[in-house]
Design a protein around this motif. Structure first.
Motif, mmCIF file in Angstrom:
data_model
loop_
_atom_site.group_PDB
_atom_site.id
_atom_site.type_symbol
_atom_site.label_atom_id
_atom_site.label_comp_id
_atom_site.label_asym_id
_atom_site.label_seq_id
_atom_site.Cartn_x
_atom_site.Cartn_y
_atom_site.Cartn_z
ATOM 1 N N LYS A 119 0.834 -1.209 0.000
ATOM 2 C CA LYS A 119 0.000 0.000 0.000
ATOM 3 C C LYS A 119 0.864 1.252 0.000
ATOM 4 O O LYS A 119 1.812 1.374 0.766
ATOM 5 C CB LYS A 119 -0.928 0.025 1.228
ATOM 6 C CG LYS A 119 -1.879 -1.150 1.311
ATOM 7 C CD LYS A 119 -2.877 -1.131 0.182
ATOM 8 C CE LYS A 119 -3.850 -2.299 0.315
ATOM 9 N NZ LYS A 119 -4.799 -2.353 -0.759
ATOM 10 N N SER A 120 0.507 2.196 -0.831
ATOM 11 C CA SER A 120 1.208 3.476 -0.896
ATOM 12 C C SER A 120 0.852 4.323 0.327
ATOM 13 O O SER A 120 -0.089 4.019 1.067
ATOM 14 C CB SER A 120 0.804 4.225 -2.166
ATOM 15 O OG SER A 120 -0.558 4.624 -2.080
ATOM 16 N N VAL A 121 1.576 5.396 0.506
ATOM 17 C CA VAL A 121 1.274 6.331 1.592
ATOM 18 C C VAL A 121 -0.137 6.892 1.415
ATOM 19 O O VAL A 121 -0.888 7.020 2.380
ATOM 20 C CB VAL A 121 2.336 7.446 1.662
ATOM 21 C CG1 VAL A 121 1.887 8.592 2.544
ATOM 22 C CG2 VAL A 121 3.651 6.870 2.149
ATOM 23 N N LYS A 122 -0.508 7.201 0.186
ATOM 24 C CA LYS A 122 -1.864 7.706 -0.072
ATOM 25 C C LYS A 122 -2.903 6.671 0.342
ATOM 26 O O LYS A 122 -3.890 7.000 1.011
ATOM 27 C CB LYS A 122 -2.029 8.068 -1.550
ATOM 28 C CG LYS A 122 -3.407 8.591 -1.888
ATOM 29 C CD LYS A 122 -3.542 8.954 -3.358
ATOM 30 C CE LYS A 122 -4.947 9.441 -3.670
ATOM 31 N NZ LYS A 122 -5.081 9.772 -5.099
ATOM 32 N N GLU A 123 -2.706 5.413 -0.029
ATOM 33 C CA GLU A 123 -3.657 4.356 0.322
ATOM 34 C C GLU A 123 -3.701 4.116 1.825
ATOM 35 O O GLU A 123 -4.775 3.909 2.397
ATOM 36 C CB GLU A 123 -3.302 3.061 -0.417
ATOM 37 C CG GLU A 123 -3.545 3.140 -1.905
ATOM 38 C CD GLU A 123 -2.927 1.984 -2.665
ATOM 39 O OE1 GLU A 123 -3.580 1.513 -3.624
ATOM 40 O OE2 GLU A 123 -1.799 1.541 -2.314
ATOM 41 N N GLN A 124 -2.542 4.149 2.477
ATOM 42 C CA GLN A 124 -2.529 3.996 3.934
ATOM 43 C C GLN A 124 -3.283 5.147 4.594
ATOM 44 O O GLN A 124 -4.066 4.941 5.524
ATOM 45 C CB GLN A 124 -1.095 3.924 4.469
ATOM 46 C CG GLN A 124 -0.411 2.612 4.165
ATOM 47 C CD GLN A 124 0.922 2.474 4.879
ATOM 48 O OE1 GLN A 124 1.090 2.931 6.006
ATOM 49 N NE2 GLN A 124 1.877 1.838 4.210
ATOM 50 N N THR A 125 -3.084 6.353 4.084
ATOM 51 C CA THR A 125 -3.778 7.522 4.635
ATOM 52 C C THR A 125 -5.288 7.384 4.451
ATOM 53 O O THR A 125 -6.060 7.656 5.382
ATOM 54 C CB THR A 125 -3.266 8.818 3.978
ATOM 55 O OG1 THR A 125 -1.843 8.904 4.166
ATOM 56 C CG2 THR A 125 -3.931 10.043 4.563
ATOM 57 N N GLN A 126 -5.726 6.937 3.275
ATOM 58 C CA GLN A 126 -7.162 6.745 3.040
ATOM 59 C C GLN A 126 -7.743 5.739 4.024
ATOM 60 O O GLN A 126 -8.833 5.952 4.572
ATOM 61 C CB GLN A 126 -7.403 6.278 1.599
ATOM 62 C CG GLN A 126 -7.134 7.348 0.579
ATOM 63 C CD GLN A 126 -7.079 6.826 -0.851
ATOM 64 O OE1 GLN A 126 -6.644 5.696 -1.110
ATOM 65 N NE2 GLN A 126 -7.499 7.657 -1.797
ATOM 66 N N ASP A 127 -7.042 4.642 4.268
ATOM 67 C CA ASP A 127 -7.461 3.616 5.222
ATOM 68 C C ASP A 127 -7.619 4.240 6.609
ATOM 69 O O ASP A 127 -8.634 4.043 7.289
ATOM 70 C CB ASP A 127 -6.421 2.496 5.223
ATOM 71 C CG ASP A 127 -6.703 1.355 6.183
ATOM 72 O OD1 ASP A 127 -7.320 1.571 7.244
ATOM 73 O OD2 ASP A 127 -6.277 0.224 5.896
#
Length: 116
Positions: A35-43
């Protein structure tokens, strides 16, 4: 004044309500592998939404946010998710810093305080 705990565990609670405020623990992504930083942030932001709802609040009532990144160079990726999530005109006070996090693969941690 009594405290109400959400997701209370032996080490910490997911959130603590005191008076008209809710204090959330630092949240990290539930799934980090690949998971990218963007995806982790969305989670993380989805988790925050759910906890705030349980506490009787929402993201428009966040007064303060602290964000930790394992690499400050990923700040723009985190902000892509953050900017899409925060309500225009309702952004909280915020600090973002680079720091080591508790486990491998964790690239973002977010902690918020909100009014109820």
């Amino acid at each position: 004044m009594a405290l109400k705990r959400i997701g209370a565990g032996n080490r910490m609670s997911d959130a603590v309500i005191h008076g008209n405020m809710v204090y959330l623990s630092g949240y990290v992504a539930e799934k980090t592998v690949g998971k990218s930083v963007k995806e982790q942030t969305q989670d993380i932001l989805e988790q925050i939404d759910a906890t705030l709802k349980e506490a009787g609040s929402d993201k428009t009532k966040i007064v303060k946010a602290n964000i930790w990144l394992t690499d400050i160079k990923t700040w723009a990726q985190m902000n892509e998710a953050w900017d899409a999530w925060v309500v225009p005109g309702q952004s909280p006070a915020r600090a973002t810093v680079e720091s080591k996090l508790a486990g491998p693969g964790l690239d973002v941690e977010i902690m918020v305080e909100a009014a109820i």
